[in-house]
Design a protein around this motif. Structure first.
Motif, mmCIF file in Angstrom:
data_model
loop_
_atom_site.group_PDB
_atom_site.id
_atom_site.type_symbol
_atom_site.label_atom_id
_atom_site.label_comp_id
_atom_site.label_asym_id
_atom_site.label_seq_id
_atom_site.Cartn_x
_atom_site.Cartn_y
_atom_site.Cartn_z
ATOM 1 N N GLY A 17 0.786 -1.237 0.000
ATOM 2 C CA GLY A 17 0.000 0.000 0.000
ATOM 3 C C GLY A 17 0.810 1.275 0.000
ATOM 4 N N ALA A 18 2.136 1.186 0.037
ATOM 5 C CA ALA A 18 2.957 2.399 0.138
ATOM 6 C C ALA A 18 2.754 3.326 -1.054
ATOM 7 C CB ALA A 18 4.438 2.036 0.276
ATOM 8 N N LEU A 19 2.683 2.767 -2.247
ATOM 9 C CA LEU A 19 2.519 3.616 -3.428
ATOM 10 C C LEU A 19 1.152 4.298 -3.434
ATOM 11 C CD1 LEU A 19 4.298 1.409 -6.104
ATOM 12 C CD2 LEU A 19 5.219 3.370 -4.830
ATOM 13 N N ALA A 20 0.132 3.607 -2.933
ATOM 14 C CA ALA A 20 -1.210 4.212 -2.847
ATOM 15 C C ALA A 20 -1.205 5.386 -1.875
ATOM 16 C CB ALA A 20 -2.237 3.171 -2.428
ATOM 17 N N LEU A 21 -0.511 5.231 -0.743
ATOM 18 C CA LEU A 21 -0.446 6.337 0.217
ATOM 19 C C LEU A 21 0.396 7.481 -0.343
ATOM 20 C CD1 LEU A 21 -1.078 7.733 2.835
ATOM 21 C CD2 LEU A 21 0.663 6.312 3.973
ATOM 22 N N LEU A 22 1.495 7.170 -1.009
ATOM 23 C CA LEU A 22 2.284 8.240 -1.637
ATOM 24 C C LEU A 22 1.439 9.015 -2.646
ATOM 25 C CD1 LEU A 22 5.841 6.765 -2.312
ATOM 26 C CD2 LEU A 22 5.228 8.655 -0.788
ATOM 27 N N GLU A 23 0.610 8.296 -3.393
ATOM 28 C CA GLU A 23 -0.251 8.940 -4.396
ATOM 29 C C GLU A 23 -1.203 9.942 -3.744
ATOM 30 O OE1 GLU A 23 -1.587 9.808 -8.138
ATOM 31 O OE2 GLU A 23 0.032 8.397 -7.684
ATOM 32 N N GLN A 24 -1.592 9.696 -2.503
ATOM 33 C CA GLN A 24 -2.521 10.577 -1.791
ATOM 34 C C GLN A 24 -1.814 11.580 -0.879
ATOM 35 O OE1 GLN A 24 -5.802 10.833 -2.313
ATOM 36 N NE2 GLN A 24 -5.540 9.310 -3.923
ATOM 37 N N THR A 25 -0.492 11.590 -0.872
ATOM 38 C CA THR A 25 0.277 12.482 -0.009
ATOM 39 C C THR A 25 0.755 13.687 -0.807
ATOM 40 O OG1 THR A 25 0.997 10.674 1.428
ATOM 41 C CG2 THR A 25 2.365 12.653 1.416
ATOM 42 N N ASP A 26 0.507 14.876 -0.286
ATOM 43 C CA ASP A 26 1.007 16.097 -0.926
ATOM 44 C C ASP A 26 2.436 16.379 -0.490
ATOM 45 O OD1 ASP A 26 -1.445 16.850 -2.356
ATOM 46 O OD2 ASP A 26 -2.268 17.096 -0.340
ATOM 47 N N VAL A 27 2.683 16.308 0.819
ATOM 48 C CA VAL A 27 4.031 16.531 1.355
ATOM 49 C C VAL A 27 4.391 15.351 2.243
ATOM 50 C CG1 VAL A 27 5.495 18.011 2.797
ATOM 51 C CG2 VAL A 27 3.848 19.043 1.225
ATOM 52 N N LEU A 28 5.562 14.779 1.976
ATOM 53 C CA LEU A 28 6.085 13.674 2.758
ATOM 54 C C LEU A 28 7.240 14.188 3.603
ATOM 55 C CD1 LEU A 28 5.956 10.492 3.091
ATOM 56 C CD2 LEU A 28 7.955 10.474 1.581
ATOM 57 N N VAL A 29 7.142 13.975 4.912
ATOM 58 C CA VAL A 29 8.256 14.288 5.814
ATOM 59 C C VAL A 29 8.935 12.950 6.057
ATOM 60 C CG1 VAL A 29 8.950 15.319 7.995
ATOM 61 C CG2 VAL A 29 6.879 16.139 6.836
ATOM 62 N N ASP A 30 10.113 12.769 5.445
ATOM 63 C CA ASP A 30 10.717 11.440 5.453
ATOM 64 C C ASP A 30 11.992 11.361 6.274
ATOM 65 O OD1 ASP A 30 12.733 12.579 3.770
ATOM 66 O OD2 ASP A 30 12.840 10.756 2.559
ATOM 67 N N GLY A 31 12.320 10.129 6.616
ATOM 68 C CA GLY A 31 13.566 9.840 7.315
ATOM 69 C C GLY A 31 13.360 9.664 8.803
ATOM 70 N N PRO A 32 14.242 8.880 9.417
ATOM 71 C CA PRO A 32 14.129 8.650 10.853
ATOM 72 C C PRO A 32 14.459 9.904 11.653
ATOM 73 C CG PRO A 32 16.195 7.779 10.052
ATOM 74 C CD PRO A 32 15.419 8.230 8.838
ATOM 75 N N PHE A 33 13.894 9.991 12.844
ATOM 76 C CA PHE A 33 14.305 11.050 13.764
ATOM 77 C C PHE A 33 15.689 10.684 14.282
ATOM 78 C CE2 PHE A 33 14.855 12.375 18.178
ATOM 79 C CZ PHE A 33 14.794 13.755 18.018
ATOM 80 N N LEU A 34 16.635 11.611 14.136
ATOM 81 C CA LEU A 34 17.994 11.408 14.642
ATOM 82 C C LEU A 34 18.244 12.373 15.787
ATOM 83 C CD1 LEU A 34 20.016 11.041 11.308
ATOM 84 C CD2 LEU A 34 19.141 9.224 12.810
#
Length: 175
Positions: free
Chosen positions: A111-128
């Motif tokens: 389902g990752a591609l489906a959620l990406l398709e519905q996402t306008d802005v992605l905040v990505d990467g682990p919290f460091l």
């Protein structure tokens, strides 16, 4: 859908007034995470996408939906369904993830591609914790990116989101 909580009027999870859903379950376990109670996939409580959509619609001043966590991509299909309903209401959708955009594009997570398709802005990467920053706009650590997903997909490479200038439409009359 299993969630930890919602916030009906967040101003820190993206621009404007946001309905934020904190999903339950996270495989990343980032040291210093500000939501460690969301890590256990058996924690939180069950709620339907429809019930969340009704709560989201409860405030006519809401500008957007934010999917946070936990890890929204562990429940990508339900999150995509909620995001689709948000778009139908004219809301923008931000999704926070400990995965990188590039990893999500590989399509290994259901389902990752489906959620990406519905996402306008992605905040990505682990919290460091070593890159924790109170000055990183809408992010916990400086390594995380604010990705304009639609522009990135069209360009074939990461395009970072930039905050619109609220004064851009004003002109100063010449004297």
């Amino acid at each position: 859908m299993r969630i930890a909580n919602t916030v009906s009027d967040s101003i820190v999870d993206g621009p404007g007034l946001r309905f934020t859903v904190f999903t339950q379950g996270c495989p990343h376990h980032c040291p210093g995470c500000h939501n460690p109670d969301t890590h256990d996939p058996a924690g939180g409580h069950e709620v339907t996408v429809e019930a969340l959509a009704r709560r989201m619609a409860g405030n006519p001043l809401t500008d957007g939906l934010t999917l946070s966590g936990g890890e929204p991509f562990l429940q990508a299909e339900d999150c995509a369904a909620l995001a689709r309903l948000a778009h139908e209401r004219g809301l923008n959708v931000w999704t926070y993830t400990g995965y990188t955009y590039e990893r999500l594009l590989e399509g290994e997570l259901p389902g990752a591609l489906a959620l990406l398709e519905q996402t306008d802005v992605l905040v990505d990467g682990p919290f460091l914790l070593s890159e924790k920053s109170y000055e990183a706009l809408f992010r916990g650590s400086a390594n995380q990116r604010l990705i304009d997903v639609k522009q990135s997909r069209a360009a074939g490479h990461v395009v970072l989101w930039s905050r619109p200038d609220p004064l851009a439409h004003f002109t100063v009359p010449e004297s």
